[in-house]
Design a protein around this motif. Structure first.
Motif, PDB file in Angstrom:
ATOM      1  N   ASP A  52      24.072  25.066  -1.285  1.00 14.56           N
ATOM      2  CA  ASP A  52      22.755  25.533  -1.736  1.00 14.56           C
ATOM      3  C   ASP A  52      22.676  25.458  -3.259  1.00 14.56           C
ATOM      4  O   ASP A  52      21.679  25.014  -3.828  1.00 14.56           O
ATOM      5  CB  ASP A  52      22.521  26.979  -1.293  1.00 14.56           C
ATOM      6  N   ASP A  86      23.621  31.194   0.121  1.00 20.03           N
ATOM      7  CA  ASP A  86      24.908  31.887   0.263  1.00 20.03           C
ATOM      8  C   ASP A  86      26.089  30.928   0.289  1.00 20.03           C
ATOM      9  O   ASP A  86      27.218  31.349   0.489  1.00 20.03           O
ATOM     10  CB  ASP A  86      24.912  32.739   1.536  1.00 20.03           C
ATOM     11  N   ASP A 142      17.628  28.988   1.241  1.00 22.22           N
ATOM     12  CA  ASP A 142      18.460  28.677   2.396  1.00 22.22           C
ATOM     13  C   ASP A 142      18.084  29.692   3.472  1.00 22.22           C
ATOM     14  O   ASP A 142      17.601  30.788   3.162  1.00 22.22           O
ATOM     15  CB  ASP A 142      19.931  28.813   2.005  1.00 22.22           C
ATOM     16  N   ASP A 158      20.024  30.449   6.979  1.00 23.86           N
ATOM     17  CA  ASP A 158      21.087  31.181   7.663  1.00 23.86           C
ATOM     18  C   ASP A 158      22.044  31.824   6.658  1.00 23.86           C
ATOM     19  O   ASP A 158      22.654  31.143   5.831  1.00 23.86           O
ATOM     20  CB  ASP A 158      21.855  30.233   8.590  1.00 23.86           C
ATOM     21  N   GLY A 159      22.154  33.128   6.717  1.00 20.24           N
ATOM     22  CA  GLY A 159      23.042  33.850   5.821  1.00 20.24           C
ATOM     23  C   GLY A 159      22.419  34.204   4.485  1.00 20.24           C
ATOM     24  O   GLY A 159      23.059  34.842   3.649  1.00 20.24           O
ATOM     25  N   THR A 160      21.169  33.764   4.279  1.00 18.34           N
ATOM     26  CA  THR A 160      20.453  34.085   3.033  1.00 18.34           C
ATOM     27  C   THR A 160      19.231  34.941   3.350  1.00 18.34           C
ATOM     28  O   THR A 160      19.156  36.094   2.942  1.00 18.34           O
ATOM     29  CB  THR A 160      20.060  32.801   2.291  1.00 18.34           C
TER      30      THR A 160
HETATM   31 MG   LIG Z   1      23.535  29.671   4.478  1.00 20.94          MG
END
Ligand SMILES: [Mg+2]
Length: 192
Positions: free
Chosen positions: A152, A148, A8, A10-12
């Motif tokens: 996912d 995250d 993933d 965004d945020g990962t």
């Molecule tokens: Mg994410």
């Protein structure tokens, strides 16, 4: 070590900056419902306009983020060991490429292996994972999906690959869907 690594974005691989509640408000979508699914319920002409607006709003986040701690080191390690690297995001491919460039991570990913919401049915569908494995000639039991968010991990489970929950807070709210939980990508380097 698995041969095929699907991240993933965004945020990962990046620091989490998206405010999904704010995005829903700006788009006039109901609270608590996933964005893409909420848009899909609207009439086609309205949905098309909402997608254009969403692309623009998400583009504003590109320059606000940066690489997650350990992302560069992990990707360098994986590349050095011949792993296949892919991205599966519910963002658009264009925004994903811009984010990777901003974070100086774009060189690790063949653009054909950056799967956005328009290249495959979005997560939690396993379609994007299957597409990447097909292009690599890889098997699910030699692959891992890292992320995250619940979608996912659900996508990974549905595709039959191993799953890693990445959560800097250490809370891992969907740990029952994860084969491994890490608070930082750095934990995935050998010997950690
Ligand atoms: Mg994410």
């Amino acid at each position: 070590m698995p041969r095929h690594w699907i991240f993933d974005l965004d945020g990962t691989l990046t620091r989490a900056v998206h405010d999904f509640d704010l995005l829903r408000r700006e788009l006039g979508l109901p609270a608590g419902q996933p964005l893409l699914e909420a848009i899909a319920e609207r009439p086609a002409s309205e949905a098309a306009a909402l997608h254009v607006r969403l692309d623009a709003l998400e583009a504003d986040y590109v320059s606000a983020t940066g690489p997650a701690p350990g992302a560069l080191e992990l990707l360098e390690h994986l590349r050095a060991h011949g792993a296949h690297l892919g991205i599966l995001t519910r963002n658009s491919r264009a925004n994903a490429q811009a984010t990777l460039a901003h974070c100086e991570l774009a060189a690790f990913f063949d653009p054909a292996h950056v799967i956005g919401r328009d290249e495959a049915e979005p997560k939690p569908s396993p379609a994007g994972i299957r597409s990447l494995l097909d292009s690599w000639g890889g098997r699910p039991d030699d692959a891992v999906m890292l992320g995250d968010f619940r979608y996912d991990l659900l996508a990974g489970r549905a595709a039959g690959v191993s799953t890693v929950s990445v959560d800097p807070s250490g809370q891992h709210p969907w740990r029952e869907l994860a084969d491994r939980c890490v608070n930082s990508l750095a934990e995935l380097l050998d010997g950690r």
